[in-house]
Every structure is written in C-alpha cells, then in structure tokens.
Design an enzyme around this catalytic site. Structure first.
Site, PDB file in Angstrom:
ATOM      1  N   ASP A 184     -42.662  10.213  79.723  1.00 23.52           N
ATOM      2  CA  ASP A 184     -41.526  11.021  79.260  1.00 23.52           C
ATOM      3  C   ASP A 184     -41.036  10.604  77.888  1.00 23.52           C
ATOM      4  OD1 ASP A 184     -41.438  11.325  82.347  1.00 23.52           O
ATOM      5  OD2 ASP A 184     -40.291  12.979  81.498  1.00 23.52           O
ATOM      6  N   GLY A 221     -41.346  18.102  83.715  1.00 21.97           N
ATOM      7  CA  GLY A 221     -42.451  17.481  83.003  1.00 21.97           C
ATOM      8  C   GLY A 221     -42.132  17.546  81.516  1.00 21.97           C
TER       9      GLY A 221
END
Ligand code: MRU
Length: 352
Positions: free
Chosen positions: A242, A50
C-alpha cells in the site's frame, strides 16, 4: 469479462461503474457511482479497494465531483476542485496511490490554468488524466508480471496475503500478476491464500480470482502460515503493498509483517510486488506511514454475526509495516529491486 472499474460516458454526464467487492465471492454485482460522495463511500467501505484501484477510483471520483460545476466561473471551479480532491483524500489514509492519483489531477489542472483553460476544458482534462492513470496501471501490472515470473520456479508452493490481484488494480494485479504470468509460462504452482482477517480479502477475493483462472489455490487461516511452511509446502511468498518508503519498508494489509517474519525463520524468500505509484519517496522509512484504524465492528460483528462479548474493547489497525531487511526483493514495473535498501530503491525509481 467484467472490469474492476470502468468509466461510461462523457466528462459532464458520465458515470463510474465498479465491481462491488464487498459482495464477492457469492455475488458479482457492478454498481454505478454517480457522485463524489458515492465514490468516497465506495473507497471507504472497500467496495473498491487495493492501492492502485483506490487511486484510479479517486481520479474518476474527482471528475464526478466537478460535474455540477460546468457553468461555474473559473475561480469558483478551482475552489470546488480543491475541496473535491481534499474530500477524496480523506477517504483512506494508508495507500499512497490515492494521494498520488489526486496529485496527478491537481498537476493537470495547474498546468492548464496557466494556459487560461475554462471549466469545460478542465473537466475534459480531468477525465483524460483519470483514463491515463487507469491505462498506465494496466501496463504497470503486466510489466510486474513479466519481471516477477522469473522468480517463481515450476512446481512450487507460493503463499500470498490479502488480495493484490486484478480486483485491486486496473486488472491483472501486482502479487497475483507474478503468479498469473508464471502460470502463463507453463509453471505449475500451488498457491496458498491467507484468508486475511478481519475482512477476508484473501478468502473472498484472491481465492476467487485464482479459481477463475484455474490456478490451484488453497485457503488457509492467517494463523496457519508457520505450520504450512514447516510442512515444506511454501517456497516463496509474494504480497502487494500500500505504501513503500524510500528505504524499502513496506506497508501492506495487517498480517503481512507476521508472514515476513515467519518466512525469514524458514529461509523462504519474501517478495513484494508494487508499481512505482505505490512508492512514497518523501518518507525516509516506514515509521512515518499512517496506519488506518478501522471500525471495531469489523472484528466484533464480522460478516453479520457477533463474535465477542457486548462492549468488548477492540484494536483494529488495517495495515502493518514490514521492515526492508525482511523483504528479499521488490518487483516493480521497471525491474526487480534486490537488495532492498535506500540506494537500490532510489536507483530503480529515479532511472525511469
Ligand atoms: O484494505 P485493502 O483491501 O484495500 O488492502 C489491500 C492490500 O493490502 C493490498 O495488498 C495492497 O493494496 C496491494 S493491491 C495491489
């Protein structure tokens, strides 16, 4: 409650502890990370994953990497520091939070070097900066939750992809922060979690996090999203990111683009939730975002079982780019970017 990651100890002998996410949902195991090589491996193999969590882990990883050099002279220390940050930067290419966090560490060192700091002071500063990055992420996630909760109505179905929850951040998450905050306001939501092939972050991690918080969640295979939307079960999509380019193009877990296309076809709003550390204003658009290619075995031997013939050719990009025109709004800690375009992105990020 066990934290996604935590530092225990002083700058010279302390260790990073993190939940090994490859073992969830069946085992909750914290592992000790004591060297920069272990930090690199934990990021590469998705034990910690993550975008924001990768950045935090890399910041602490740089502290670990410099522990053996406490007695070095300053020039040696600086040479090793450069090597350490370059090494960590090579662990994964797409999430810009990794590079952002390492740049913060470099900037902190550069500022102190001007003031003649010695290796002990530099090491202390590296830990302080890592702890600051960690604490700021916590706050950014809470703020994202507060801004985003207004976008979700009571008694609606929400689809999410991959895991953008507490496990992907310091805690509380980005996309899941929006869902958690709406639920805390008393809204009743039915969440659909794409399982997220090939590594199943949705099925393993998002479903686990929502279940822990008693939020209604149903796991679907990635290929079911269109059908579930057609059945009228989804009124909003929320994902994390991201890396977001200046024009609002969003790189996120592979499959996100497909979900955005299907949401547009059903006139369902598609929201992205991400902190300012996920924006890369050096890129004009998403075509320049590097896409990580991962090991073929994630597809041919997912979770230990061979599922393709021997020697099969495989293509395994881990991320895709959703063009800004498919993104209804981006929720960051400063507010909601809507419409999503270069001017609005710049306005939101440079005003703070
Ligand atoms: O490969 P992963 O599991 O690190 O990919 C994670 C994602 O794509 C998340 O959606 C993204 O990093 C946002 S996390 C708040």
């Amino acid at each position: 409650m066990v934290e996604t990651l935590r530092w225990v100890g002083d700058p010279d002998g302390g260790r990073l502890w993190l939940i090994d996410q490859t073992r969830l949902p069946t085992e909750m195991v914290e592992i000790e990370i004591g060297t920069v090589e272990e930090a690199w491996e934990a990021i590469k193999s998705l034990r910690i994953r993550g975008a924001p969590a990768i950045g935090i882990a890399a910041a602490y990883g740089s502290v670990l990497g410099m522990q053996p050099f406490g007695n070095a002279d300053r020039d040696d220390w600086l040479a090793h520091f450069r090597k350490t940050t370059d090494y960590l930067a090579g662990s994964r290419p797409t999430a810009v939070n990794l590079f952002w966090a390492l740049d913060r560490q470099r900037a902190r060192v550069d500022a102190l070097v001007v003031d003649d700091a010695d290796p002990q002071e530099l090491q202390q500063a590296l830990l302080e900066e890592a702890e600051k990055i960690h604490a700021e992420d916590r706050q950014m996630c809470r703020a994202i939750g507060r801004w985003g909760a207004d976008l979700l109505k009571h008694q609606t179905g929400v689809l999410t992809h991959c895991n953008a929850g507490g496990l992907a951040t310091a805690d509380y998450g980005t996309a899941l922060a929006v869902i958690f905050a709406a639920a805390e306001e008393g809204k009743c939501l039915s969440v659909y979690a794409d399982e997220t092939r090939p590594l199943l972050q949705g099925a393993r991690l998002t479903a686990w996090e929502l279940q822990q918080r008693d939020i209604d969640v149903t796991v679907i295979c990635d290929s079911m999203a269109a059908q579930v939307m057609r059945e009228g079960k989804i009124q909003a999509v929320v994902t994390g990111a991201d890396r977001i380019a200046s024009n609002g193009d969003v790189a996120n877990k592979i499959g996100t683009y497909q979900v955005a296309l299907v949401a547009a076809a059903h006139k369902i709003p598609f929201y992205v939730a991400a902190p300012s550390s996920t924006f890369d204003l050096s890129l004009a658009d998403g075509s320049e975002i590097p896409i990580e290619q991962r090991d073929a075995r994630e597809i041919t031997h997912g979770f230990g079982r061979q599922t393709t013939p021997d020697g099969m050719k495989v293509y395994n990009p881990a991320f895709d780019v959703t063009p800004a025109h498919l993104v209804t709004a981006i929720i960051c800690e400063h507010g909601v970017i809507d419409p999503v375009d270069t001017a609005q992105v710049e306005k939101m990020l440079t005003a703070h």
